[in-house]
Write a protein that holds these residues in place. Structure first.
Motif, PDB file in Angstrom:
ATOM      1  N   ASP A  10       0.707  -1.419  -0.044  1.00 48.91           N
ATOM      2  CA  ASP A  10      -0.131   0.009  -0.153  1.00 48.91           C
ATOM      3  C   ASP A  10       0.823   1.288  -0.047  1.00 48.91           C
ATOM      4  OD1 ASP A  10      -2.200  -1.637  -0.111  1.00 48.91           O
ATOM      5  OD2 ASP A  10      -2.789  -1.324   2.014  1.00 48.91           O
ATOM      6  N   ASN A  11       2.101   1.086   0.643  1.00 57.18           N
ATOM      7  CA  ASN A  11       3.097   2.437   0.686  1.00 57.18           C
ATOM      8  C   ASN A  11       3.824   2.303  -0.254  1.00 57.18           C
ATOM      9  OD1 ASN A  11       5.044   0.938   1.705  1.00 57.18           O
ATOM     10  ND2 ASN A  11       4.775   1.342   3.658  1.00 57.18           N
ATOM     11  N   GLY A  12       3.916   1.436  -1.312  1.00 57.60           N
ATOM     12  CA  GLY A  12       4.578   1.626  -2.607  1.00 57.60           C
ATOM     13  C   GLY A  12       6.243   1.031  -2.489  1.00 57.60           C
ATOM     14  N   ARG A  13       6.372   0.313  -1.282  1.00 60.45           N
ATOM     15  CA  ARG A  13       7.581  -0.333  -0.923  1.00 60.45           C
ATOM     16  C   ARG A  13       7.873  -1.810  -1.225  1.00 60.45           C
ATOM     17  NH1 ARG A  13      11.636   2.327   2.083  1.00 60.45           N
ATOM     18  NH2 ARG A  13      12.725   0.744   0.869  1.00 60.45           N
ATOM     19  N   ALA A  14       6.579  -2.260  -1.623  1.00 52.01           N
ATOM     20  CA  ALA A  14       6.776  -3.613  -2.239  1.00 52.01           C
ATOM     21  C   ALA A  14       5.742  -3.707  -3.470  1.00 52.01           C
ATOM     22  CB  ALA A  14       6.297  -4.698  -1.064  1.00 52.01           C
ATOM     23  N   TYR A  15       5.949  -4.966  -4.067  1.00 49.28           N
ATOM     24  CA  TYR A  15       5.286  -4.916  -5.314  1.00 49.28           C
ATOM     25  C   TYR A  15       4.865  -6.569  -5.729  1.00 49.28           C
ATOM     26  CZ  TYR A  15       9.642  -4.960  -7.635  1.00 49.28           C
ATOM     27  OH  TYR A  15      11.142  -5.292  -7.798  1.00 49.28           O
ATOM     28  N   ARG A  16       3.954  -6.958  -6.383  1.00 50.54           N
ATOM     29  CA  ARG A  16       3.899  -8.189  -7.164  1.00 50.54           C
ATOM     30  C   ARG A  16       4.846  -8.398  -8.292  1.00 50.54           C
ATOM     31  NH1 ARG A  16      -1.097  -6.620  -5.452  1.00 50.54           N
ATOM     32  NH2 ARG A  16      -2.035  -7.569  -3.730  1.00 50.54           N
ATOM     33  N   CYS A  17       5.358  -9.625  -8.263  1.00 50.45           N
ATOM     34  CA  CYS A  17       6.402  -9.810  -9.378  1.00 50.45           C
ATOM     35  C   CYS A  17       6.030 -11.315  -9.959  1.00 50.45           C
ATOM     36  CB  CYS A  17       7.811 -10.058  -8.791  1.00 50.45           C
ATOM     37  SG  CYS A  17       9.182 -10.573 -10.062  1.00 50.45           S
ATOM     38  N   PHE A  18       5.891 -11.179 -11.120  1.00 48.45           N
ATOM     39  CA  PHE A  18       5.279 -12.310 -12.095  1.00 48.45           C
ATOM     40  C   PHE A  18       6.350 -13.085 -12.859  1.00 48.45           C
ATOM     41  CE2 PHE A  18       1.868  -9.527 -11.054  1.00 48.45           C
ATOM     42  CZ  PHE A  18       0.694 -10.359 -10.788  1.00 48.45           C
ATOM     43  N   CYS A  19       7.625 -12.426 -12.556  1.00 42.33           N
ATOM     44  CA  CYS A  19       8.603 -13.243 -13.518  1.00 42.33           C
ATOM     45  C   CYS A  19       8.808 -14.736 -13.073  1.00 42.33           C
ATOM     46  CB  CYS A  19       9.906 -12.481 -13.105  1.00 42.33           C
ATOM     47  SG  CYS A  19      10.027 -10.836 -13.837  1.00 42.33           S
ATOM     48  N   THR A  20       9.124 -15.778 -14.021  1.00 43.28           N
ATOM     49  CA  THR A  20       9.355 -16.913 -13.737  1.00 43.28           C
ATOM     50  C   THR A  20      10.629 -17.387 -13.399  1.00 43.28           C
ATOM     51  OG1 THR A  20       9.659 -17.604 -16.022  1.00 43.28           O
ATOM     52  CG2 THR A  20       7.407 -17.363 -15.539  1.00 43.28           C
ATOM     53  N   PRO A  21      10.765 -18.412 -12.802  1.00 41.92           N
ATOM     54  CA  PRO A  21      12.179 -18.809 -12.232  1.00 41.92           C
ATOM     55  C   PRO A  21      12.892 -18.844 -13.620  1.00 41.92           C
ATOM     56  CG  PRO A  21      10.687 -20.543 -11.007  1.00 41.92           C
ATOM     57  CD  PRO A  21       9.849 -19.479 -12.113  1.00 41.92           C
ATOM     58  N   GLU A  22      12.461 -19.401 -14.749  1.00 42.42           N
ATOM     59  CA  GLU A  22      13.285 -19.681 -16.022  1.00 42.42           C
ATOM     60  C   GLU A  22      13.733 -18.040 -16.388  1.00 42.42           C
ATOM     61  OE1 GLU A  22      10.931 -23.058 -14.915  1.00 42.42           O
ATOM     62  OE2 GLU A  22      10.227 -20.934 -15.508  1.00 42.42           O
ATOM     63  N   GLU A  23      12.814 -17.360 -16.439  1.00 42.84           N
ATOM     64  CA  GLU A  23      13.120 -15.782 -16.786  1.00 42.84           C
ATOM     65  C   GLU A  23      14.191 -15.200 -15.970  1.00 42.84           C
ATOM     66  OE1 GLU A  23       8.811 -14.394 -18.634  1.00 42.84           O
ATOM     67  OE2 GLU A  23       9.271 -14.305 -16.559  1.00 42.84           O
ATOM     68  N   LEU A  24      13.931 -15.443 -14.555  1.00 42.74           N
ATOM     69  CA  LEU A  24      14.920 -14.898 -13.721  1.00 42.74           C
ATOM     70  C   LEU A  24      16.231 -15.483 -13.976  1.00 42.74           C
ATOM     71  CD1 LEU A  24      12.674 -15.087 -10.521  1.00 42.74           C
ATOM     72  CD2 LEU A  24      13.667 -12.868 -11.948  1.00 42.74           C
ATOM     73  N   GLU A  25      16.578 -16.783 -14.013  1.00 41.48           N
ATOM     74  CA  GLU A  25      17.878 -17.189 -14.153  1.00 41.48           C
ATOM     75  C   GLU A  25      18.420 -17.002 -15.564  1.00 41.48           C
ATOM     76  OE1 GLU A  25      21.281 -18.985 -13.685  1.00 41.48           O
ATOM     77  OE2 GLU A  25      19.624 -18.685 -12.343  1.00 41.48           O
ATOM     78  N   GLU A  26      17.766 -16.856 -16.621  1.00 41.26           N
ATOM     79  CA  GLU A  26      18.331 -16.016 -17.899  1.00 41.26           C
ATOM     80  C   GLU A  26      18.817 -14.803 -17.776  1.00 41.26           C
ATOM     81  OE1 GLU A  26      16.573 -14.864 -22.425  1.00 41.26           O
ATOM     82  OE2 GLU A  26      15.333 -16.087 -20.988  1.00 41.26           O
ATOM     83  N   ARG A  27      18.012 -13.809 -16.869  1.00 42.06           N
ATOM     84  CA  ARG A  27      18.575 -12.607 -16.501  1.00 42.06           C
ATOM     85  C   ARG A  27      19.827 -12.560 -15.902  1.00 42.06           C
ATOM     86  NH1 ARG A  27      12.960 -10.616 -15.039  1.00 42.06           N
ATOM     87  NH2 ARG A  27      11.658 -11.336 -16.775  1.00 42.06           N
TER      88      ARG A  27
END
Length: 237
Positions: free
Chosen positions: A100-117
């Protein structure tokens, strides 16, 4: 100084090991020396590996060492429950505050996408931290992805300016550059909190005044101090 309150917070994913016993002993001795309280808290947010057998082994090991506790799962106390899997609604409330105060957010990245980056970053000689792909999603974009059935975790939005200085009672001032940290996960796709979020919330709500922790947890204090600041918590020593 107010009453000293220390804690030992093992994960029930195996037997009590020598390093854990070492930490427990120092926390217990300090609390007893200062006439304070020693709290036992079970950090079972690794829901896939935590077992009742490991929990029993922790109790047995501490008792064999003749370490007793003033508050804990089996003896109760004013700050319970003392098992993290029984505190999920508490963590959910604090995660909601951060979103609510902007210090966190939902992340929809998959494990495969994260490892590639991460591989790309390693190839460029950069630290493999999260690149912030989902940090700029609008509320509508996030809602659409959720409606599609995409799994998500929740990440803490790090303040990457300047440095975090840890005033450690043993080491003195230890400085960590914030730009190297990256937005870290505070809630897994399972809905369970990560260690970082749960330990910060519980230490605050349980009134822990002094954190005795192993050498490898010193870098984690950078993330914990940022979380405490975002939640308005005064840090323990």
């Amino acid at each position: 100084m107010s009453e000293v309150r220390t804690r030992f917070a093992p994960s029930p994913t195996g037997n009590l090991h020598v390093g854990g016993a070492h930490t427990a002993l120092f926390a217990w001795l300090f609390a007893r020396h200062e006439g304070g309280k020693f709290v036992l808290r079970i950090e079972d947010t690794d829901e896939l590996r935590s077992t009742e057998q490991s929990l029993a082994a922790i109790y047995d090991g501490l008792r064999w060492l003749e370490i007793d506790w003033d508050e804990g799962p089996d003896v109760g106390g004013p700050c319970g429950p003392y098992i993290q899997s029984q505190r999920l609604d508490i963590y959910e409330e604090h995660i909601g505050r951060l979103i609510d105060n902007g210090r966190a957010y939902r992340c929809f990245c998959t494990p495969e996408e994260l490892e590639e980056r991460r591989e790309i970053m390693r190839a460029r000689g950069l630290p493999p931290r999260y690149d912030g792909t989902c940090s700029a999603l609008t509320a509508d974009e996030a809602a659409n992805l959720e409606a599609e059935g995409r799994e998500f975790c929740v990440r803490f939005r790090v303040d990457d300016r300047g440095a975090t200085v840890v005033d450690d009672l043993v080491r003195g001032e230890v400085t960590f550059e914030n730009a190297l940290m990256g937005d870290f996960v505070i809630q897994k796709t399972s809905g369970y909190p990560t260690y970082h979020l749960a330990v910060v919330v519980d230490d605050h709500l349980m009134g822990i005044t002094h954190v005795v922790r192993a050498e490898e947890h010193l870098p984690n204090t950078q993330a914990h101090l940022q979380l405490m600041d975002a939640l308005g918590f005064a840090p323990p020593q």
